[in-house]
Design an enzyme around this catalytic site. Sequence first.
Site, short mmCIF file in Angstrom:
data_model
loop_
_atom_site.label_atom_id
_atom_site.label_comp_id
_atom_site.label_asym_id
_atom_site.label_seq_id
_atom_site.Cartn_x
_atom_site.Cartn_y
_atom_site.Cartn_z
N GLU A 105 -25.18 -48.14 2.13
CA GLU A 105 -24.35 -46.97 1.81
C GLU A 105 -22.93 -47.39 1.46
O GLU A 105 -22.29 -46.76 0.60
CB GLU A 105 -24.35 -45.99 2.99
CG GLU A 105 -25.73 -45.44 3.35
CD GLU A 105 -26.48 -44.85 2.17
OE1 GLU A 105 -25.81 -44.30 1.26
OE2 GLU A 105 -27.71 -44.95 2.13
N HIS A 108 -22.62 -48.13 -2.13
CA HIS A 108 -22.35 -46.98 -3.00
C HIS A 108 -20.85 -46.68 -3.03
O HIS A 108 -20.30 -46.31 -4.08
CB HIS A 108 -23.11 -45.76 -2.51
CG HIS A 108 -24.58 -45.83 -2.75
ND1 HIS A 108 -25.12 -46.12 -3.99
CD2 HIS A 108 -25.65 -45.65 -1.91
CE1 HIS A 108 -26.45 -46.11 -3.91
NE2 HIS A 108 -26.79 -45.84 -2.67
N HIS A 112 -18.40 -46.70 -6.27
CA HIS A 112 -17.49 -45.60 -6.60
C HIS A 112 -16.08 -46.13 -6.84
O HIS A 112 -15.39 -45.74 -7.80
CB HIS A 112 -17.48 -44.57 -5.47
CG HIS A 112 -16.80 -43.30 -5.82
ND1 HIS A 112 -16.39 -42.38 -4.87
CD2 HIS A 112 -16.42 -42.78 -7.02
CE1 HIS A 112 -15.81 -41.36 -5.47
NE2 HIS A 112 -15.81 -41.57 -6.76
#
Length: 236
Positions: A105, A108, A112
């Site tokens: 996670e 991610h 970003h």
Amino acid sequence: MRFGYYSWIDPTYLLVIFGALICMIASARVKTTFGKYSRFRSMSNMTGAQAAERILRTAGIYDVAIRHVSGNLTDHYNPRNKTLNLSDSVYGSASVAAVGVAAHECGHAIQHQKSYAPLAIRSAIVPVANIGSTLAWPFILIGMFFTSSTGSLLINIGIFCFSFAVLFQLVTLPVEFNASGRALVMLEHTGMLTSDELKKTRKVLRAAALTYVASAAAAILQLLRLLILFGGRNDD
């Protein structure tokens, strides 16, 4: 013999069944793999939440909040409010499986931060994919009640709408694989996991990635079924 909605027996259901089957197998595998490696406590003794915080700080990310969410394997990163949400089995667990999922996670969040193009594309098509999934079947079902060009038009619109859901699944694949790759690099770089632990974590992330592959395959098979069923209608 002509197949389709004119037949009592629709052989294209085999595509749907096969898609559902591979999704079930992939889901069972990730749960089994996660459960297996959840029994291995990491040498660093860091929980998923602690590992996530360290990875984010190492990556120079200070504006992402780490939150605890209920459920099992409901972990996700929300780019809209910059929150990294970790489930019950990850947030407070110090297993190699939990650390691996938390690191994924974080991958991610790093995507970003670095404006990773596939993530931006996926985020952009989420509203369209959701609307397409909602409208696809109503258009198709209504179109089946018409035998004229109107019915063909409605069905084609429905198939077009569904194609956005398929596109979302396809774009998701590089996003998820890249996040796992970033996770493994960060775990090795920070030294949170030993080489043996990294092997176990890699198996967990690989199993998780297969669920996305299965979902994409199932969506493609469903789209193929629609094209087989209704593709010849325009020729009538």
